[in-house]
Design a protein around this motif. Structure first.
Motif, short mmCIF file in Angstrom:
data_model
loop_
_atom_site.label_atom_id
_atom_site.label_comp_id
_atom_site.label_asym_id
_atom_site.label_seq_id
_atom_site.Cartn_x
_atom_site.Cartn_y
_atom_site.Cartn_z
N LEU A 1 53.74 34.40 45.93
CA LEU A 1 52.64 33.99 46.80
C LEU A 1 51.37 34.72 46.41
CD1 LEU A 1 54.46 34.27 50.26
CD2 LEU A 1 53.94 32.17 49.00
N ALA A 2 50.25 34.23 46.91
CA ALA A 2 48.98 34.91 46.72
C ALA A 2 48.95 36.16 47.59
CB ALA A 2 47.82 33.99 47.09
N ALA A 3 48.29 37.20 47.11
CA ALA A 3 48.19 38.45 47.87
C ALA A 3 47.52 38.21 49.22
CB ALA A 3 47.43 39.50 47.06
N ASN A 4 46.55 37.32 49.29
CA ASN A 4 45.87 37.03 50.56
C ASN A 4 46.83 36.45 51.60
OD1 ASN A 4 43.39 37.97 49.72
ND2 ASN A 4 42.62 35.95 49.16
N THR A 5 47.82 35.71 51.14
CA THR A 5 48.81 35.12 52.04
C THR A 5 49.63 36.22 52.71
OG1 THR A 5 48.92 33.11 50.70
CG2 THR A 5 50.78 33.54 52.17
N VAL A 6 50.11 37.16 51.91
CA VAL A 6 50.90 38.27 52.45
C VAL A 6 50.01 39.18 53.31
CG1 VAL A 6 52.29 40.30 51.87
CG2 VAL A 6 52.59 38.16 50.59
N ALA A 7 48.77 39.40 52.88
CA ALA A 7 47.85 40.23 53.66
C ALA A 7 47.62 39.61 55.04
CB ALA A 7 46.53 40.40 52.92
#
Length: 125
Positions: free
Chosen positions: A48-54
């Motif tokens: 996943l994109a880091a922004n999604t996890v963030a």
């Protein structure tokens, strides 16, 4: 910690991450004080994109499920501490409003039961 994202699930990936971490923390599968992977590390392992996890981590922190300790990392918070405080605060506001409206204890409790049934179904007594 094991997480899997289902691409066929109608829930967005960040919500799946949030829900699964929350479930594991509440069940004890992730104990209080457990250090979670970094945002980038988890994003990479899940594809996943880091922004999604963030975004999932921010929601979990707002719910009191996890806490970030600066450069030390992100950890599972004491079970429900922030959620318990928020719930107690909301209950106090409700009670104060019910009293200002002149409602009896029975009427105020009946309104709560009705709201709980609407949210949780028939499992509320």
């Amino acid at each position: 910690m094991t997480l899997k994202i289902d691409i066929d699930d109608s829930a967005p990936p960040y919500e799946q991450v949030r829900a699964r971490i929350s479930e594991q923390a509440r069940s004890g599968a992730l104990p209080v004080g457990y250090r979670l992977p970094t945002v980038r590390g988890l994003a990479e392992s899940l594809g996943l994109a880091a922004n999604t996890v963030a975004k999932a981590y921010r929601a979990l922190e707002a719910d009191g499920v996890i806490e970030t300790r600066g450069r030390n990392g992100t950890f599972v918070a004491a079970a429900g501490s922030a959620a318990d405080r928020e719930l107690a605060s909301a209950a106090q506001v409700y009670v104060e409003r019910a009293r200002r409206l002149g409602l009896s204890e029975e009427v105020a409790l009946a309104a709560i039961r009705d709201a709980l049934r609407a949210a949780y179904g028939d499992q509320v007594q």
